[in-house]
Scaffold this motif. Structure first.
Motif, PDB file in Angstrom:
ATOM      1  N   VAL A 454       0.527  -1.154  -0.242  1.00 30.90           N
ATOM      2  CA  VAL A 454       0.075  -0.093   0.176  1.00 30.90           C
ATOM      3  C   VAL A 454       0.898   1.361   0.216  1.00 30.90           C
ATOM      4  O   VAL A 454       0.613   2.344  -0.962  1.00 30.90           O
ATOM      5  CB  VAL A 454      -1.180   0.416   0.993  1.00 30.90           C
ATOM      6  N   SER A 455       2.228   1.312   0.504  1.00 28.03           N
ATOM      7  CA  SER A 455       2.834   2.836   0.928  1.00 28.03           C
ATOM      8  C   SER A 455       3.580   3.119  -0.470  1.00 28.03           C
ATOM      9  O   SER A 455       3.461   4.319  -1.064  1.00 28.03           O
ATOM     10  CB  SER A 455       3.868   2.320   2.321  1.00 28.03           C
ATOM     11  N   LEU A 456       4.129   1.705  -0.436  1.00 27.58           N
ATOM     12  CA  LEU A 456       4.867   2.081  -2.629  1.00 27.58           C
ATOM     13  C   LEU A 456       3.689   2.486  -3.787  1.00 27.58           C
ATOM     14  O   LEU A 456       3.727   2.924  -4.101  1.00 27.58           O
ATOM     15  CB  LEU A 456       5.305   0.566  -2.586  1.00 27.58           C
ATOM     16  N   THR A 457       2.432   1.512  -4.042  1.00 33.65           N
ATOM     17  CA  THR A 457       1.810   1.808  -5.041  1.00 33.65           C
ATOM     18  C   THR A 457       1.355   3.307  -4.789  1.00 33.65           C
ATOM     19  O   THR A 457       0.804   3.878  -5.127  1.00 33.65           O
ATOM     20  CB  THR A 457       0.485   0.594  -4.092  1.00 33.65           C
ATOM     21  N   ALA A 458       0.886   3.586  -3.142  1.00 30.05           N
ATOM     22  CA  ALA A 458       0.454   5.327  -2.988  1.00 30.05           C
ATOM     23  C   ALA A 458       1.533   6.039  -3.349  1.00 30.05           C
ATOM     24  O   ALA A 458       1.147   6.911  -3.318  1.00 30.05           O
ATOM     25  CB  ALA A 458       0.287   5.332  -1.161  1.00 30.05           C
ATOM     26  N   SER A 462       0.434   8.549  -6.545  1.00 33.87           N
ATOM     27  CA  SER A 462       0.372   9.970  -6.238  1.00 33.87           C
ATOM     28  C   SER A 462       1.259  10.568  -7.707  1.00 33.87           C
ATOM     29  O   SER A 462       0.838  11.453  -7.466  1.00 33.87           O
ATOM     30  CB  SER A 462       0.913  10.460  -4.945  1.00 33.87           C
ATOM     31  N   VAL A 463       2.451  10.232  -8.176  1.00 28.70           N
ATOM     32  CA  VAL A 463       3.034  10.646  -9.093  1.00 28.70           C
ATOM     33  C   VAL A 463       2.337  10.666  -9.885  1.00 28.70           C
ATOM     34  O   VAL A 463       2.447  11.636 -11.578  1.00 28.70           O
ATOM     35  CB  VAL A 463       4.300  10.030  -9.044  1.00 28.70           C
ATOM     36  N   GLY A 464       1.425   9.591 -10.179  1.00 30.48           N
ATOM     37  CA  GLY A 464       1.037  10.370 -11.846  1.00 30.48           C
ATOM     38  C   GLY A 464      -0.548  10.362 -11.296  1.00 30.48           C
ATOM     39  O   GLY A 464      -1.908  10.521 -12.598  1.00 30.48           O
ATOM     40  N   VAL A 474      -9.297   9.000  -8.669  1.00 32.43           N
ATOM     41  CA  VAL A 474      -9.052   7.805  -9.496  1.00 32.43           C
ATOM     42  C   VAL A 474      -7.894   6.831  -9.026  1.00 32.43           C
ATOM     43  O   VAL A 474      -7.525   5.430  -9.933  1.00 32.43           O
ATOM     44  CB  VAL A 474      -8.914   8.498 -11.111  1.00 32.43           C
ATOM     45  N   THR A 475      -5.923   7.638  -8.837  1.00 38.14           N
ATOM     46  CA  THR A 475      -5.417   6.468  -9.158  1.00 38.14           C
ATOM     47  C   THR A 475      -5.453   5.574  -7.358  1.00 38.14           C
ATOM     48  O   THR A 475      -4.665   5.073  -6.802  1.00 38.14           O
ATOM     49  CB  THR A 475      -4.022   8.146  -8.424  1.00 38.14           C
ATOM     50  N   LEU A 480      -6.022  -0.362  -4.253  1.00 38.75           N
ATOM     51  CA  LEU A 480      -6.886  -1.070  -4.430  1.00 38.75           C
ATOM     52  C   LEU A 480      -6.365  -2.309  -4.981  1.00 38.75           C
ATOM     53  O   LEU A 480      -6.556  -3.186  -4.725  1.00 38.75           O
ATOM     54  CB  LEU A 480      -8.321  -0.390  -4.086  1.00 38.75           C
ATOM     55  N   THR A 481      -6.557  -2.198  -6.054  1.00 37.20           N
ATOM     56  CA  THR A 481      -6.481  -3.033  -6.615  1.00 37.20           C
ATOM     57  C   THR A 481      -4.506  -4.015  -6.788  1.00 37.20           C
ATOM     58  O   THR A 481      -4.699  -5.715  -6.778  1.00 37.20           O
ATOM     59  CB  THR A 481      -6.411  -2.692  -8.781  1.00 37.20           C
TER      60      THR A 481
END
Length: 563
Positions: A454-458, A462-464, A474-475, A480-481
């Motif tokens: 979760v931390s890495l994906t968030a 956020s960059v996107g 949207v991001t 969640l996925t």
């Protein structure tokens, strides 16, 4: 002795030459002895910071006006009328984004050598990465400690709506695609995005297969299974019953394929990529590109003067935006009851990050008071709070950093456009909290590996996130996925996103500003050396060394002073 004589001469009453000095000394003594009252100081401060005072009053009046008009249950027409001045403010700010980014990036990079530009870019990207990761970790710690999610909340809110399919790989490729736009003019109004659509002519293909391929494959009494992507169809068919055979569907979901579409919005990432390349090229061309550099420098000055006019209108627009948004909410009390702890968790995290983490990093690196720096950014912070758009607030951020905090224009022109696009500390914290809140709301316990995911994906998501309102929703689907959480529950927290979006946007803006201050401190030697070379008239690979460019760095003055 001559100086001593001049000091005592005014005390002689019959010395006509000391009359002026005899008048000046009592005045000086009188000014030093007299202490202005607090009211006088306050009035003087308000006059000096009139625009800031008007903006603060606009925020206060906007909240009061919105809460008051809610009591009369206004219809859509009244809400539209109240919100209209704010809409005009947003349109004016968005109008200035494109010319401001293009002129500031090219003018800033063209007046630096490649080495200085590379170092500043490295400092900025390292700062963005560190602060974004810290924001995501802070959000995870708070949501695990406070534990705002509970299955009973979902029972009250009900089931969410199914969201559009978004893949992590698709989001990453979209970032790269947008960085290299195929049409520069199109990049000024649209950006590419991957979507999933139903595969065309799917059922015609199944029908053709059932009448041509199946008779050759089946035998007498053979159990046949036809598979195509996500659809499986089976039936028990014999030679005798083949002409009248029927296929029983098991899963009727249509297969989907990737498709690229263009959605409205400035492709800021693509423009930044082009401007960086363009600025580096004309910087290396030296005196040949002087006219081009002068053009973008003056264009940037013209845009900033337009920004000043917009800033004086912003108090009215901010009041209108806040009042209209508050009037649109159906039931504030019920909303606070259902999602109050979730909102509180996000707000606490954003406040700690904005007033604790970021200032601490700034102090450790620069050894300067970060809160004095943040005071100079108050105008940009309030504008971001009202507009919920980092890109929309970019003109005001430029003005605050260059005028109030005296940040070098070569730094702001390079750092701020990039920061408004990729530096999303508040969004990373918000997405981390929201993902774990949705897991808690569904009664799902995340293990340590999932929390790290979760931390890495968030951080990456956020960059996107585009620098436009509510892009974080949207991001968040990506986050969640990544851990297998239900994406449809995103719709359950949309009701409070209007407020959280504004707060996290204002935190992003403060992060961009502090980042510019840190980059200037770290690159001060390169900037000073470059300024000395310009002053001495040496030929360096940074475009013009005299005339417009050098005068522009020394003076805030008008176009007429450029010679």
């Amino acid at each position: 002795m001559g100086e001593d004589k001049k000091i005592h001469e005014p005390m002689m009453a019959d010395d006509s030459q000391g009359q002026d000095q005899n008048v000046d000394i009592p005045k000086t003594t009188f000014t030093q002895d007299r202490c202005p009252s607090p009211i006088t100081k306050l009035i003087g401060w308000c006059r000096t910071n009139l625009l800031l005072v008007l903006t603060i009053l606009g925020v206060i009046f906007g909240v009061v006006l919105g809460m008051t008009l809610r009591l009369s249950h206004p219809n859509d027409d009244i809400i539209h009328i109240v919100s209209f001045p704010g809409e005009i403010l947003m349109r004016m700010l968005k109008m200035l984004i494109l010319p401001l980014i293009v002129s500031s990036m090219i003018a800033g990079i063209a007046q630096m050598d490649a080495k200085s530009c590379g170092k500043m870019g490295s400092y900025a990207l390292c700062y963005y990465a560190v602060t974004t990761i810290l924001a995501a970790i802070l959000g995870i710690i708070l949501v695990l400690a406070i534990h705002p999610g509970d299955p009973s909340i979902k029972q009250e809110l009900g089931e969410g709506n199914e969201e559009k399919r978004v893949g992590t790989l698709d989001a990453f490729f979209d970032l790269v695609r947008n960085f290299f736009p195929e049409n520069l003019v199109q990049a000024t109004i649209e950006q590419v995005q991957t979507v999933y659509i139903d595969k065309p002519k799917y059922f015609k293909e199944i029908a053709a297969m059932s009448t041509t391929a199946l008779p050759a494959l089946i035998g007498n009494g053979t159990n046949v299974t036809v598979m195509s992507s996500n659809v499986t169809m089976s039936g028990l068919i014999s030679n005798e019953s083949l002409p009248n055979a029927s296929m029983t569907p098991v899963n009727t979901a249509k297969p989907q394929i990737r498709s690229l579409v263009y959605r409205p919005g400035i492709n800021v990432l693509g423009l930044i990529g082009f401007c960086i390349a363009f600025g580096i090229i004309i910087s290396n061309m030296g005196r040949k590109a002087r006219v081009m550099v002068d053009f973008f420098v003056i264009l940037n000055d013209v845009i900033m003067r337009l920004v000043i006019f917009v800033m004086w209108y912003s108090p009215v627009g901010i009041m209108s935006l806040l009042a209209g948004k508050i009037m649109e909410i159906d039931n504030l009390a019920k909303l606070a009851e259902q999602l109050g702890m979730y909102m509180l968790t996000v707000i606490i995290g954003l406040v700690i990050h904005a007033l604790g983490t970021l200032p601490l990093i700034y102090f450790v690196i620069t050894r300067s008071n970060p809160y004095i720096f943040l005071k100079g950014m108050l105008q940009a912070w309030l504008t971001g709070l009202a507009t919920a758009s980092s890109a929309g607030t970019l003109p005001i951020t430029f003005q605050c950093l260059e005028e109030n905090n005296k940040i070098d224009k070569r730094v702001t022109r390079f750092v701020l456009p990039v920061g408004a696009t990729v530096n999303m500390d508040g969004t990373a914290l918000y997405e981390a909290v929201a993902a774990i809140f949705i897991a808690q709301m569904n009664g799902i316990e995340l293990d340590m590996g999932q929390v790290i995911t979760v931390s890495l994906t968030a951080t990456l998501a956020s960059v996107g996130a585009a620098s436009v309102p509510s892009a974080g929703l949207v991001t968040m689907i990506l986050v969640l996925t990544a851990v297998g959480l239900p994406t449809q529950d995103v719709s359950l927290i949309v009701a409070v996103d209007w407020l959280l979006d504004r707060i996290r946007t204002s935190v992003n803006i403060l992060g961009d500003g502090l980042g510019a201050g840190i980059v200037q401190h770290l690159a001060r030697k390169q900037l000073s050396h470059q300024a000395n070379l310009e002053a001495d008239g040496h030929d360096v690979e940074m475009g013009p060394i005299d005339g417009i460019a050098s005068n522009h760095n020394k003076d805030e003055g008008g176009i007429g002073e450029f010679t």
